[in-house]
Design an enzyme around this catalytic site. Structure first.
Site, PDB file in Angstrom:
ATOM      1  N   ARG A  71      -0.378 -99.630   7.350  1.00  0.00           N
ATOM      2  CA  ARG A  71      -0.414-100.652   6.305  1.00  0.00           C
ATOM      3  C   ARG A  71      -0.080-100.071   4.939  1.00  0.00           C
ATOM      4  NH1 ARG A  71      -6.069-103.631   6.752  1.00  0.00           N
ATOM      5  NH2 ARG A  71      -6.738-101.458   7.050  1.00  0.00           N
ATOM      6  N   ARG A  72      -0.470 -98.805   4.704  1.00  0.00           N
ATOM      7  CA  ARG A  72      -0.251 -98.177   3.392  1.00  0.00           C
ATOM      8  C   ARG A  72       0.615 -96.940   3.553  1.00  0.00           C
ATOM      9  NH1 ARG A  72      -5.485-100.145   3.431  1.00  0.00           N
ATOM     10  NH2 ARG A  72      -6.307 -98.233   4.372  1.00  0.00           N
TER      11      ARG A  72
ATOM     12  N   GLU B  98      -9.097 -96.559  28.280  1.00  0.00           N
ATOM     13  CA  GLU B  98     -10.304 -95.741  28.413  1.00  0.00           C
ATOM     14  C   GLU B  98     -11.063 -95.630  27.097  1.00  0.00           C
ATOM     15  OE1 GLU B  98     -13.144 -94.231  30.115  1.00  0.00           O
ATOM     16  OE2 GLU B  98     -11.446 -93.924  31.474  1.00  0.00           O
TER      17      GLU B  98
ATOM     18  N   VAL C  45     -14.187 -98.129  25.437  1.00  0.00           N
ATOM     19  CA  VAL C  45     -15.624 -98.100  25.739  1.00  0.00           C
ATOM     20  C   VAL C  45     -16.112 -96.658  25.773  1.00  0.00           C
ATOM     21  CG1 VAL C  45     -17.426 -98.730  27.389  1.00  0.00           C
ATOM     22  CG2 VAL C  45     -15.419-100.197  27.124  1.00  0.00           C
TER      23      VAL C  45
ATOM     24  N   ASP D 137     -20.397-105.174  18.866  1.00  0.00           N
ATOM     25  CA  ASP D 137     -19.625-104.062  19.416  1.00  0.00           C
ATOM     26  C   ASP D 137     -20.029-103.798  20.867  1.00  0.00           C
ATOM     27  OD1 ASP D 137     -17.975-101.389  18.856  1.00  0.00           O
ATOM     28  OD2 ASP D 137     -19.850-100.802  19.837  1.00  0.00           O
TER      29      ASP D 137
ATOM     30  N   LYS E  86     -17.980-104.284  24.747  1.00  0.00           N
ATOM     31  CA  LYS E  86     -17.911-103.228  25.758  1.00  0.00           C
ATOM     32  C   LYS E  86     -18.552-103.686  27.062  1.00  0.00           C
ATOM     33  CE  LYS E  86     -17.967 -99.735  22.115  1.00  0.00           C
ATOM     34  NZ  LYS E  86     -18.775 -98.725  21.384  1.00  0.00           N
TER      35      LYS E  86
END
Length: 430
Positions: free
Chosen positions: A48-49, A131, A134, A203, A207
């Site tokens: 983005r930057r 992979e 999680v 979060d 998972k």
């Protein structure tokens, strides 16, 4: 014999994880080439930057046009570590359509749209590996979908968020309150400035959805996962846990029903016995406990986050996908043949620890016990302490459904002798 023409890799995102992926690809280039059977070349890095200095990365490779990068047609593998739903979803789909396989660490996207992404990958004969989505560096996805493919997994129980485990471990070991432990986690860089995704369980829920889908060969989406955060856990809860020989962890729990016809997936704080292997997981580490018919009990343990550990998982996938690319094969795709339904939280059966504030007078215990009996909830132990007209009553149940326990608590609140319900916590791992 090694192929001399390199496999070209496009990297989407160059933050904490992406920069580590680029570094390892450069510093371990010779070893990676030997393991794969061909050199791998970083062909472009979408950011983005672009003005930010990125040590070890040729500025000519940096672009802000991620779409153009994945559409090039000469890219063999796209590594997506930007996170979020969009533009990641569109970029991954576009990569498949233009001939690239994909390695992703995007748990939120995979939990929400994994089935659709697998379908596009299969349509175009490409790989989708994840992979790193999680438990960071811990090998978990591949063992579940490959090593245990011939077994029947019945339960996956784990600590899959390092931030929450650090906070709860600090509360347990020092007696600190939640806010004090969170402040320390923030100061040490374990918690984000806005820790909501971690401490409210979002979060871990993403998972859990991924793990349940793989373990039970059924589609489980983020919306299917019951979620409770840990912000209401107190020092008093830890004191009660210690009285029971337990500690408290934020757990992701995926279970197959006893009749085999459905599954549940949930995230919430729970008391677990100190004798359980997960009770000894300290600091910001992750651990996942798997129970299956043939292999019995397995535990996977290690650092669950961070740039280098997560990049290690990404590079493991990259090696596998590149090998498939050279052989003209693809690895395991989605396995949802079982099609098991996801049961609501009300059907979940477990033990409960309930702490009540009650009037300190004769007959209170009998009233409380009657309410539990009327709702079919069997009591295991009761402990009452109090003085000056007020008392604390701690009830630990035998196994009961969440629905029956909810009805019990609602009835308890209506008793004149019950001043309030101080806390309710599930007891797992027994």
């Amino acid at each position: 014999m090694m192929r001399t023409r390199p496999l070209k890799v496009a990297l989407l995102g160059c933050g904490v994880v992406g920069s580590e992926v680029a570094r390892i690809m450069t510093t371990h280039a010779d070893d990676l080439a030997q393991r794969i059977g061909a050199p791998v070349e970083l062909a472009g890095v979408a950011v983005r930057r672009p003005s930010r200095v990125r040590e070890g990365i040729d500025p000519d490779l940096v672009t802000t046009d991620a779409t153009a990068l994945v559409k090039r047609g000469d890219i063999d593998v796209v590594v997506e570590v930007i996170g979020g739903i969009e533009p990641a979803r569109t970029l991954i789909t576009t990569a498949f359509e233009h001939g690239a396989s994909v390695v992703s660490a995007n748990k939120a996207l995979l939990a929400q749209d994994g089935a659709a992404l697998h379908a596009v990958a299969e349509q175009h004969g490409k790989d989708l590996y994840y992979e790193a989505a999680v438990a960071g560096a811990i090998p978990l996805i591949r063992p579940l979908r490959e090593s245990l493919a011939g077994d029947k997994v019945n339960r996956v129980l784990g600590i899959v968020n390092g931030t929450t485990n650090f906070i709860l471990d600090k509360m347990d070991s020092t007696g600190a309150g939640y806010q004090e432990a969170l402040d320390e986690a923030t100061a040490l860089g374990y918690a984000e400035a806005d820790p909501t995704a971690d401490v409210e369980g979002f979060d871990a829920a993403a998972k859990a959805a991924i793990l349940a889908g793989i373990a039970f060969h059924s589609r489980v989406r983020l919306d299917d996962v019951y979620r409770e955060g840990m912000t209401e856990v107190t020092a008093a809860d830890f004191a009660s846990a210690k009285n029971m020989g337990c500690t408290i962890k934020l757990l992701a729990i995926c279970e197959r029903a006893e009749d085999g016809g459905s599954v549940t997936a949930r995230v919430h704080p729970a008391m677990i016995p100190l004798t359980h292997p997960l009770a000894s997981v300290r600091g910001a580490y992750n651990a996942v406990f798997v129970e299956s018919d043939a292999s019995g009990q397995l535990m996977f343990y290690g650092p669950g986050a961070g740039g280098a550990p997560t990049a290690s998982a990404v590079l493991g996938d990259l090696v596998a996908v590149c090998r498939n690319r050279l052989s003209g094969a693809t690895g395991p795709g989605e396995s949802a043949y079982a099609g098991l339904t996801v049961s609501p939280m009300g059907d979940v059966v477990t033990r409960y620890h309930i702490s009540l504030d009650v009037a300190d007078k004769p007959g209170v215990l009998a009233q409380v016990a009657t309410v539990f009996a009327e709702h079919g909830v069997s009591i295991d132990t009761v402990r009452q302490t109090g003085k000056d007209g007020e008392a604390s009553l701690v009830v630990v149940t035998h196994r009961a459904s969440d629905a029956s326990l909810s009805g019990t608590v609602e009835a308890l609140r209506k008793l004149d002798t019950v001043r309030g319900v101080a806390s309710i916590m599930r007891v797992e791992g027994e």
